[in-house]
Design an enzyme around this catalytic site. Structure first.
Site, mmCIF file in Angstrom:
data_model
loop_
_atom_site.group_PDB
_atom_site.id
_atom_site.type_symbol
_atom_site.label_atom_id
_atom_site.label_comp_id
_atom_site.label_asym_id
_atom_site.label_seq_id
_atom_site.Cartn_x
_atom_site.Cartn_y
_atom_site.Cartn_z
ATOM 1 N N ASP A 80 0.822 -1.222 0.000
ATOM 2 C CA ASP A 80 0.000 0.000 0.000
ATOM 3 C C ASP A 80 0.852 1.266 0.000
ATOM 4 O O ASP A 80 0.330 2.373 0.108
ATOM 5 C CB ASP A 80 -0.953 0.012 1.208
ATOM 6 C CG ASP A 80 -0.199 -0.038 2.538
ATOM 7 O OD1 ASP A 80 1.048 -0.020 2.509
ATOM 8 O OD2 ASP A 80 -0.854 -0.096 3.594
ATOM 9 N N GLY A 81 2.171 1.118 -0.093
ATOM 10 C CA GLY A 81 3.044 2.295 -0.175
ATOM 11 C C GLY A 81 3.643 2.723 1.153
ATOM 12 O O GLY A 81 4.543 3.553 1.202
ATOM 13 N N GLU A 82 3.142 2.155 2.254
ATOM 14 C CA GLU A 82 3.720 2.535 3.556
ATOM 15 C C GLU A 82 5.148 1.998 3.656
ATOM 16 O O GLU A 82 5.469 0.939 3.126
ATOM 17 C CB GLU A 82 2.861 1.967 4.699
ATOM 18 C CG GLU A 82 1.554 2.704 4.858
ATOM 19 C CD GLU A 82 0.782 2.247 6.085
ATOM 20 O OE1 GLU A 82 1.282 1.391 6.838
ATOM 21 O OE2 GLU A 82 -0.350 2.747 6.279
ATOM 22 N N ARG A 113 11.281 27.643 0.344
ATOM 23 C CA ARG A 113 10.758 28.842 -0.318
ATOM 24 C C ARG A 113 9.355 29.196 0.171
ATOM 25 O O ARG A 113 8.848 30.251 -0.112
ATOM 26 C CB ARG A 113 10.785 28.646 -1.839
ATOM 27 C CG ARG A 113 12.193 28.763 -2.416
ATOM 28 C CD ARG A 113 12.240 28.407 -3.876
ATOM 29 N NE ARG A 113 12.005 26.976 -4.085
ATOM 30 C CZ ARG A 113 11.934 26.395 -5.264
ATOM 31 N NH1 ARG A 113 12.082 27.123 -6.354
ATOM 32 N NH2 ARG A 113 11.735 25.095 -5.382
ATOM 33 N N HIS A 165 17.466 29.624 1.103
ATOM 34 C CA HIS A 165 16.922 30.693 0.293
ATOM 35 C C HIS A 165 16.957 32.034 1.046
ATOM 36 O O HIS A 165 17.249 33.072 0.465
ATOM 37 C CB HIS A 165 15.486 30.313 -0.051
ATOM 38 C CG HIS A 165 14.867 31.223 -1.023
ATOM 39 N ND1 HIS A 165 15.396 31.425 -2.273
ATOM 40 C CD2 HIS A 165 13.776 32.010 -0.928
ATOM 41 C CE1 HIS A 165 14.639 32.294 -2.898
ATOM 42 N NE2 HIS A 165 13.666 32.665 -2.114
ATOM 43 N N ASP A 175 18.474 37.424 -9.687
ATOM 44 C CA ASP A 175 17.342 38.146 -9.097
ATOM 45 C C ASP A 175 17.834 38.919 -7.886
ATOM 46 O O ASP A 175 18.956 38.718 -7.412
ATOM 47 C CB ASP A 175 16.162 37.213 -8.748
ATOM 48 C CG ASP A 175 16.575 36.064 -7.856
ATOM 49 O OD1 ASP A 175 17.453 36.251 -7.006
ATOM 50 O OD2 ASP A 175 15.991 34.969 -8.005
ATOM 51 N N LYS A 191 14.032 40.340 -11.438
ATOM 52 C CA LYS A 191 13.208 39.234 -11.950
ATOM 53 C C LYS A 191 11.796 39.348 -11.400
ATOM 54 O O LYS A 191 11.589 39.827 -10.292
ATOM 55 C CB LYS A 191 13.839 37.916 -11.484
ATOM 56 C CG LYS A 191 13.043 36.669 -11.784
ATOM 57 C CD LYS A 191 13.745 35.429 -11.262
ATOM 58 C CE LYS A 191 13.198 34.993 -9.933
ATOM 59 N NZ LYS A 191 13.776 33.725 -9.454
ATOM 60 N N ARG A 221 8.229 36.911 -10.911
ATOM 61 C CA ARG A 221 7.636 35.588 -11.109
ATOM 62 C C ARG A 221 6.133 35.663 -10.862
ATOM 63 O O ARG A 221 5.700 36.187 -9.831
ATOM 64 C CB ARG A 221 8.270 34.567 -10.161
ATOM 65 C CG ARG A 221 7.837 33.129 -10.471
ATOM 66 C CD ARG A 221 8.312 32.160 -9.411
ATOM 67 N NE ARG A 221 9.737 31.881 -9.440
ATOM 68 C CZ ARG A 221 10.314 30.972 -10.213
ATOM 69 N NH1 ARG A 221 9.592 30.264 -11.048
ATOM 70 N NH2 ARG A 221 11.617 30.769 -10.139
HETATM 71 C C1 R5P Z 1 14.360 32.123 -6.397
HETATM 72 O O1 R5P Z 1 14.232 33.173 -5.843
HETATM 73 C C2 R5P Z 1 15.554 31.235 -6.300
HETATM 74 O O2 R5P Z 1 16.690 31.910 -5.838
HETATM 75 C C3 R5P Z 1 15.848 30.590 -7.632
HETATM 76 O O3 R5P Z 1 16.275 31.587 -8.539
HETATM 77 C C4 R5P Z 1 14.626 29.903 -8.184
HETATM 78 O O4 R5P Z 1 13.979 29.170 -7.205
HETATM 79 C C5 R5P Z 1 14.994 29.020 -9.339
HETATM 80 O O5 R5P Z 1 13.828 28.447 -9.842
HETATM 81 P P1 R5P Z 1 13.635 28.195 -11.397
HETATM 82 O O6 R5P Z 1 14.830 27.412 -11.873
HETATM 83 O O7 R5P Z 1 12.366 27.388 -11.474
HETATM 84 O O8 R5P Z 1 13.487 29.522 -12.057
#
Ligand code: R5P
Length: 306
Positions: free
Chosen positions: A34-36, A93, A127, A168, A192, A194
């Site tokens: 079952d994946g456990e 993140r 991050h 970024d 950048k 997103r």
């Molecule tokens: C974002 O702020 C991180 O520092 C990376 O630049 C980001 O997570 C990279 O993700 P992707 O390769 O999907 O653009």
């Protein structure tokens, strides 16, 4: 000291054990229909310092639960102190609420790790530098930047021909750290954007502090913490090429390489992509331009001193 590795980090575990002149132990693992998953610690760990190496890389939920089961097995067998080496901390993140109603996934991961009995954590290139503060246990936050600096120095590029690029604004700090070790080279940062719903990346301009007249015919060295879908790097490459750079080299700590990132990077006008082994890159995601640097010695060094 007893060193164990989970499924996501066996290769790195081997490198770490070798660097410490120790044996690597693997927990016994059985997956039910079952994946456990059932985890069993076969070695004696009573009163031992135990190191468990497990990256929270994809499949992140499976690896997280496995790390918890290994920790629980070790603690129930009398292990004294568990150091979780989590070279890539998944969910990092998602460390705050971006839109109303969102879960703060990283907080949940931290609660789980602490509740199961992890005593301290060693991790790489988070991050945000604020993440260690969210834990109630010690976190040793290491960086691959010294490894990158060493590799760049070995390239013997004339300082005047190099520009360090942050793809970024969140990465400006990383470029500054690298600059401390490469003194005297130019830097530039990209603004950048997103889309929070689709994840699509746009990178149309450099920050006002960037000296973009410096870019023509230069070698651009892009530094980032991770490459996931590759959008961030690809958009940075497009902008750099528009500004006449001659060569592009990429350094990123965590090779998540989601979706078709490996193909995108191989096909882009990039000369070389350096990543580390914080995340294991399977054969099908390796490409000709890729070079993997190991963090094993750095982790070993820190385990010897703390
Ligand atoms: C974002 O702020 C991180 O520092 C990376 O630049 C980001 O997570 C990279 O993700 P992707 O390769 O999907 O653009």
């Amino acid at each position: 000291m007893r060193i164990f590795s989970g499924s996501s980090s066996q290769k790195l575990g081997e490198g770490l054990a070798k660097a410490l002149n120790e044996k690597l132990f693997l927990p016994e693992k059985f997956v039910f229909p079952d994946g456990e998953e059932r985890i069993r610690i076969l070695e004696k760990v009573l009163d031992e310092d135990v190191v468990i190496v497990e990256s929270l890389s994809p499949p992140v939920n499976e690896n997280l639960i496995e790390l918890c089961f290994i920790t629980d097995g070790v603690k129930r067998s009398g292990g004294k102190r568990v150091t979780a080496v989590i070279p890539y901390l998944g969910y990092q993140r998602q460390d705050r609420v971006f839109r109303e109603g969102e879960a703060v996934s990283l907080h949940v991961v931290i609660k789980i790790l602490e509740a199961v009995g992890v005593d301290r954590i060693i991790t790489f290139d988070l991050h945000s530098i604020k993440i260690p503060e969210l834990f109630h246990i010690p976190v040793l936050h290491l960086s691959a930047i010294p490894l990158f600096a060493k590799t760049i120095k070995k390239m013997r590029l004339p300082k005047k021909s190099v520009v360090l690029i942050s793809p970024d604004m969140g990465g400006v700090r990383r470029v500054k750290l690298l600059l401390e070790q490469l003194d005297g080279v130019a830097t530039a940062s990209i603004v950048k954007d997103r889309d929070l719903v689709t994840g699509a990346v746009t990178a149309k301009k450099f920050s006002s502090a960037s000296n973009i007249t410096e870019l023509k015919n230069k070698t651009a060295i892009i530094v980032d913490d991770m490459i996931s879908g590759g959008g961030t790097i690809i958009k940075a490459v497009e902008l750099l090429k528009e500004h006449g750079v001659a060569k592009i080299v990429v350094f990123a700590t965590h090779p998540l390489f989601s979706q078709n990132a490996a193909t995108l990077l191989q096909d882009a006008p990039i000369d070389r992509v350096y990543v580390t082994d914080t995340i294991f890159v399977p054969k099908k995601k390796r490409f000709a331009k890729l070079e993997i640097l190991s963090i094993a010695d750095m982790v070993a060094q820190n385990l010897k001193t703390v």
